[in-house]
Write a protein that holds these residues in place. Structure first.
Motif, PDB file in Angstrom:
ATOM      1  N   VAL A 298     -79.517  16.673  35.761  1.00  0.00           N
ATOM      2  CA  VAL A 298     -80.845  16.978  36.320  1.00  0.00           C
ATOM      3  C   VAL A 298     -81.673  17.768  35.308  1.00  0.00           C
ATOM      4  CG1 VAL A 298     -82.065  18.230  38.129  1.00  0.00           C
ATOM      5  CG2 VAL A 298     -80.034  16.890  38.698  1.00  0.00           C
ATOM      6  N   VAL A 299     -81.053  18.784  34.710  1.00  0.00           N
ATOM      7  CA  VAL A 299     -81.764  19.596  33.720  1.00  0.00           C
ATOM      8  C   VAL A 299     -82.139  18.761  32.508  1.00  0.00           C
ATOM      9  CG1 VAL A 299     -81.557  21.567  32.170  1.00  0.00           C
ATOM     10  CG2 VAL A 299     -80.685  21.728  34.515  1.00  0.00           C
ATOM     11  N   ALA A 300     -81.258  17.867  32.093  1.00  0.00           N
ATOM     12  CA  ALA A 300     -81.550  17.007  30.940  1.00  0.00           C
ATOM     13  C   ALA A 300     -82.729  16.076  31.239  1.00  0.00           C
ATOM     14  CB  ALA A 300     -80.314  16.197  30.566  1.00  0.00           C
ATOM     15  N   ASP A 301     -82.755  15.513  32.443  1.00  0.00           N
ATOM     16  CA  ASP A 301     -83.869  14.629  32.803  1.00  0.00           C
ATOM     17  C   ASP A 301     -85.191  15.399  32.825  1.00  0.00           C
ATOM     18  OD1 ASP A 301     -82.413  12.260  33.063  1.00  0.00           O
ATOM     19  OD2 ASP A 301     -81.830  12.739  35.126  1.00  0.00           O
ATOM     20  N   LEU A 302     -85.172  16.600  33.368  1.00  0.00           N
ATOM     21  CA  LEU A 302     -86.392  17.407  33.379  1.00  0.00           C
ATOM     22  C   LEU A 302     -86.799  17.806  31.958  1.00  0.00           C
ATOM     23  CD1 LEU A 302     -85.790  19.710  36.475  1.00  0.00           C
ATOM     24  CD2 LEU A 302     -87.166  17.626  36.339  1.00  0.00           C
ATOM     25  N   GLY A 303     -85.817  18.030  31.094  1.00  0.00           N
ATOM     26  CA  GLY A 303     -86.128  18.334  29.698  1.00  0.00           C
ATOM     27  C   GLY A 303     -86.812  17.170  29.003  1.00  0.00           C
ATOM     28  N   VAL A 304     -86.391  15.946  29.327  1.00  0.00           N
ATOM     29  CA  VAL A 304     -87.071  14.775  28.770  1.00  0.00           C
ATOM     30  C   VAL A 304     -88.515  14.725  29.245  1.00  0.00           C
ATOM     31  CG1 VAL A 304     -87.105  12.245  28.740  1.00  0.00           C
ATOM     32  CG2 VAL A 304     -84.937  13.454  28.522  1.00  0.00           C
ATOM     33  N   CYS A 305     -88.756  15.069  30.509  1.00  0.00           N
ATOM     34  CA  CYS A 305     -90.125  15.095  31.026  1.00  0.00           C
ATOM     35  C   CYS A 305     -90.970  16.112  30.265  1.00  0.00           C
ATOM     36  CB  CYS A 305     -90.122  15.432  32.517  1.00  0.00           C
ATOM     37  SG  CYS A 305     -89.427  14.152  33.585  1.00  0.00           S
ATOM     38  N   VAL A 306     -90.382  17.266  29.955  1.00  0.00           N
ATOM     39  CA  VAL A 306     -91.107  18.284  29.200  1.00  0.00           C
ATOM     40  C   VAL A 306     -91.485  17.760  27.823  1.00  0.00           C
ATOM     41  CG1 VAL A 306     -90.928  20.558  28.134  1.00  0.00           C
ATOM     42  CG2 VAL A 306     -90.079  20.206  30.453  1.00  0.00           C
ATOM     43  N   ALA A 307     -90.511  17.149  27.135  1.00  0.00           N
ATOM     44  CA  ALA A 307     -90.767  16.643  25.784  1.00  0.00           C
ATOM     45  C   ALA A 307     -91.807  15.528  25.797  1.00  0.00           C
ATOM     46  CB  ALA A 307     -89.464  16.144  25.162  1.00  0.00           C
ATOM     47  N   VAL A 308     -91.677  14.592  26.727  1.00  0.00           N
ATOM     48  CA  VAL A 308     -92.633  13.484  26.801  1.00  0.00           C
ATOM     49  C   VAL A 308     -94.010  13.999  27.186  1.00  0.00           C
ATOM     50  CG1 VAL A 308     -93.184  11.330  27.999  1.00  0.00           C
ATOM     51  CG2 VAL A 308     -90.843  11.798  27.313  1.00  0.00           C
ATOM     52  N   GLY A 309     -94.053  14.982  28.083  1.00  0.00           N
ATOM     53  CA  GLY A 309     -95.342  15.550  28.463  1.00  0.00           C
ATOM     54  C   GLY A 309     -96.049  16.200  27.297  1.00  0.00           C
ATOM     55  N   ALA A 310     -95.302  16.925  26.455  1.00  0.00           N
ATOM     56  CA  ALA A 310     -95.912  17.536  25.278  1.00  0.00           C
ATOM     57  C   ALA A 310     -96.476  16.488  24.331  1.00  0.00           C
ATOM     58  CB  ALA A 310     -94.881  18.415  24.561  1.00  0.00           C
ATOM     59  N   VAL A 311     -95.736  15.392  24.152  1.00  0.00           N
ATOM     60  CA  VAL A 311     -96.192  14.330  23.246  1.00  0.00           C
ATOM     61  C   VAL A 311     -97.425  13.620  23.807  1.00  0.00           C
ATOM     62  CG1 VAL A 311     -95.558  12.106  22.226  1.00  0.00           C
ATOM     63  CG2 VAL A 311     -93.917  13.986  22.214  1.00  0.00           C
ATOM     64  N   THR A 312     -97.387  13.258  25.091  1.00  0.00           N
ATOM     65  CA  THR A 312     -98.510  12.505  25.658  1.00  0.00           C
ATOM     66  C   THR A 312     -99.777  13.362  25.748  1.00  0.00           C
ATOM     67  OG1 THR A 312     -97.775  13.058  27.907  1.00  0.00           O
ATOM     68  CG2 THR A 312     -97.003  10.974  26.963  1.00  0.00           C
ATOM     69  N   LEU A 313     -99.629  14.659  26.070  1.00  0.00           N
ATOM     70  CA  LEU A 313    -100.809  15.518  26.128  1.00  0.00           C
ATOM     71  C   LEU A 313    -101.386  15.758  24.737  1.00  0.00           C
ATOM     72  CD1 LEU A 313     -99.634  18.077  28.823  1.00  0.00           C
ATOM     73  CD2 LEU A 313    -101.455  16.378  29.072  1.00  0.00           C
ATOM     74  N   ALA A 314    -100.524  15.860  23.734  1.00  0.00           N
ATOM     75  CA  ALA A 314    -101.021  15.975  22.363  1.00  0.00           C
ATOM     76  C   ALA A 314    -101.741  14.699  21.948  1.00  0.00           C
ATOM     77  CB  ALA A 314     -99.866  16.275  21.411  1.00  0.00           C
ATOM     78  N   ALA A 315    -101.188  13.539  22.321  1.00  0.00           N
ATOM     79  CA  ALA A 315    -101.852  12.272  22.007  1.00  0.00           C
ATOM     80  C   ALA A 315    -103.191  12.158  22.722  1.00  0.00           C
ATOM     81  CB  ALA A 315    -100.938  11.104  22.400  1.00  0.00           C
ATOM     82  N   ALA A 316    -103.258  12.638  23.976  1.00  0.00           N
ATOM     83  CA  ALA A 316    -104.518  12.595  24.712  1.00  0.00           C
ATOM     84  C   ALA A 316    -105.556  13.514  24.083  1.00  0.00           C
ATOM     85  CB  ALA A 316    -104.281  12.982  26.168  1.00  0.00           C
ATOM     86  N   THR A 317    -105.120  14.684  23.590  1.00  0.00           N
ATOM     87  CA  THR A 317    -106.054  15.590  22.918  1.00  0.00           C
ATOM     88  C   THR A 317    -106.602  14.965  21.646  1.00  0.00           C
ATOM     89  OG1 THR A 317    -104.853  17.500  23.796  1.00  0.00           O
ATOM     90  CG2 THR A 317    -106.293  17.881  21.903  1.00  0.00           C
ATOM     91  N   TRP A 318    -105.743  14.313  20.871  1.00  0.00           N
ATOM     92  CA  TRP A 318    -106.204  13.607  19.668  1.00  0.00           C
ATOM     93  C   TRP A 318    -107.172  12.485  20.034  1.00  0.00           C
ATOM     94  CZ3 TRP A 318    -105.380   8.406  18.554  1.00  0.00           C
ATOM     95  CH2 TRP A 318    -105.800   7.992  17.293  1.00  0.00           C
ATOM     96  N   ALA A 319    -106.853  11.729  21.094  1.00  0.00           N
ATOM     97  CA  ALA A 319    -107.728  10.641  21.514  1.00  0.00           C
ATOM     98  C   ALA A 319    -109.071  11.170  21.992  1.00  0.00           C
ATOM     99  CB  ALA A 319    -107.050   9.829  22.622  1.00  0.00           C
ATOM    100  N   TYR A 320    -109.067  12.343  22.635  1.00  0.00           N
ATOM    101  CA  TYR A 320    -110.329  12.944  23.080  1.00  0.00           C
ATOM    102  C   TYR A 320    -111.197  13.309  21.882  1.00  0.00           C
ATOM    103  CZ  TYR A 320    -113.526  16.446  24.950  1.00  0.00           C
ATOM    104  OH  TYR A 320    -114.652  17.164  25.252  1.00  0.00           O
ATOM    105  N   ARG A 321    -110.606  13.950  20.875  1.00  0.00           N
ATOM    106  CA  ARG A 321    -111.370  14.294  19.686  1.00  0.00           C
ATOM    107  C   ARG A 321    -111.926  13.037  19.034  1.00  0.00           C
ATOM    108  NH1 ARG A 321    -106.997  18.115  18.492  1.00  0.00           N
ATOM    109  NH2 ARG A 321    -107.746  20.255  18.819  1.00  0.00           N
ATOM    110  N   ARG A 322    -111.133  12.016  18.962  1.00  0.00           N
ATOM    111  CA  ARG A 322    -111.541  10.757  18.335  1.00  0.00           C
ATOM    112  C   ARG A 322    -112.698  10.102  19.092  1.00  0.00           C
ATOM    113  NH1 ARG A 322    -109.857   5.375  19.082  1.00  0.00           N
ATOM    114  NH2 ARG A 322    -109.945   4.079  17.189  1.00  0.00           N
TER     115      ARG A 322
END
Length: 282
Positions: free
Chosen positions: A254-278
């Protein structure tokens, strides 16, 4: 100009203007803009504004998302037995997370796609807040807005399939983490899509993938489909929630699955911030 005037005028331009400072000929230099807000204060302001707007405009859509997920559980009840089996837990967990996918992925992709097509990003670009605050504040508002519908769906599904209710406290972690990952993905899709219609299509396809691949256990899917399922951020939230609906959850998983969500969330939000600037500078 007299010799005395030439001596008193500062070099490089009109009186009071530094060399190279922009300003109209013969007029005073433009006043500097006020300092921009910090990340956290800007994020809080955007979050409050978006959450207030969501309460007014998104309640009917949240009702539709919740009703849709409960309807899926009712239909699946005809072919899935009640009890703590893999199929029942997957249906309840997948249907609950589907509410998050509908709002955070589908609606957010449409929202940013519409903003880009209508020129609404120009308004956000003039605000004294960092681009990350706009993306994070909007994504957070959409994600947190899904909590009531997800809770209603999970409780209804647990009662319908005879599953324990004591593990549903994990929704307090699953909803924000999966919501952040899906909201970042939805925002990136909406900002990167060249047309509003494509952004809407991407949001619908993402929600359909969460529906088709999230309500069935991985053991019943073909191997190629399992690979596609593993690419969805919502999959790991479904797995974590399904685990606590059973009699003996395996907490390291359970903790590992939630950790994957944290990592993916950081990546997707960073990608969205870059896309917003673009998108904002175009």
């Amino acid at each position: 100009m007299s010799t005395s005037a030439a001596r008193t005028a500062p070099p490089g331009g009109p009186a009071g203007q530094e060399p190279g400072e922009p300003g109209e000929a013969g007029g005073p230099a433009a006043a500097p803009l006020a300092d921009g807000a910090g990340l956290w204060s800007g994020l809080a302001a955007v979050y409050r504004a978006q959450l207030s707007r969501a309460r007014v405009a998104r309640i009917p859509l949240l009702f539709v998302a919740t009703f849709q997920s409960i309807g899926i559980m009712v239909l699946m009840r005809g072919v899935v037995d009640a009890g703590p089996g893999d199929e029942a837990r997957a249906v309840v967990a997948g249907s609950s997370v589907l509410v998050v996918a509908f709002v955070a992925l589908n609606l957010l992709a449409q929202y940013f796609g519409r903003l880009r097509a209508s020129g609404g990003l120009d308004h956000y670009a003039t605000l004294p807040v960092p681009p990350a605050a706009v993306v994070l504040g909007t994504a957070g508002a959409y994600a947190s807005f899904t909590l009531p519908g997800t809770a209603v769906t999970a409780v209804t599904g647990a009662l319908l399939y005879g599953l324990p209710l004591d593990g549903l406290w994990l929704l307090a972690a699953v909803v924000p983490l999966v919501g952040a990952a899906l909201a970042g993905l939805g925002a990136a899709l909406g900002l990167l899509a060249p047309r509003q219609e494509i952004a809407t299509l991407c949001g619908q396809l993402g929600m359909s993938a969460a529906l088709l691949l999230g309500v069935l256990p991985a053991s019943g899917l073909p191997e190629p489909v399992r690979g596609l399922r593993d690419l969805l951020p919502s999959t790991y939230g479904v797995e974590a929630l399904a685990a606590v609906l059973g009699p003996r959850p395996h907490w390291p998983s359970v903790v590992a699955d939630l950790g994957v969500c944290v990592a993916v969330g950081a990546v997707t939000l960073a990608a969205a911030t870059w896309a917003y600037r673009r998108a904002a500078v175009r």
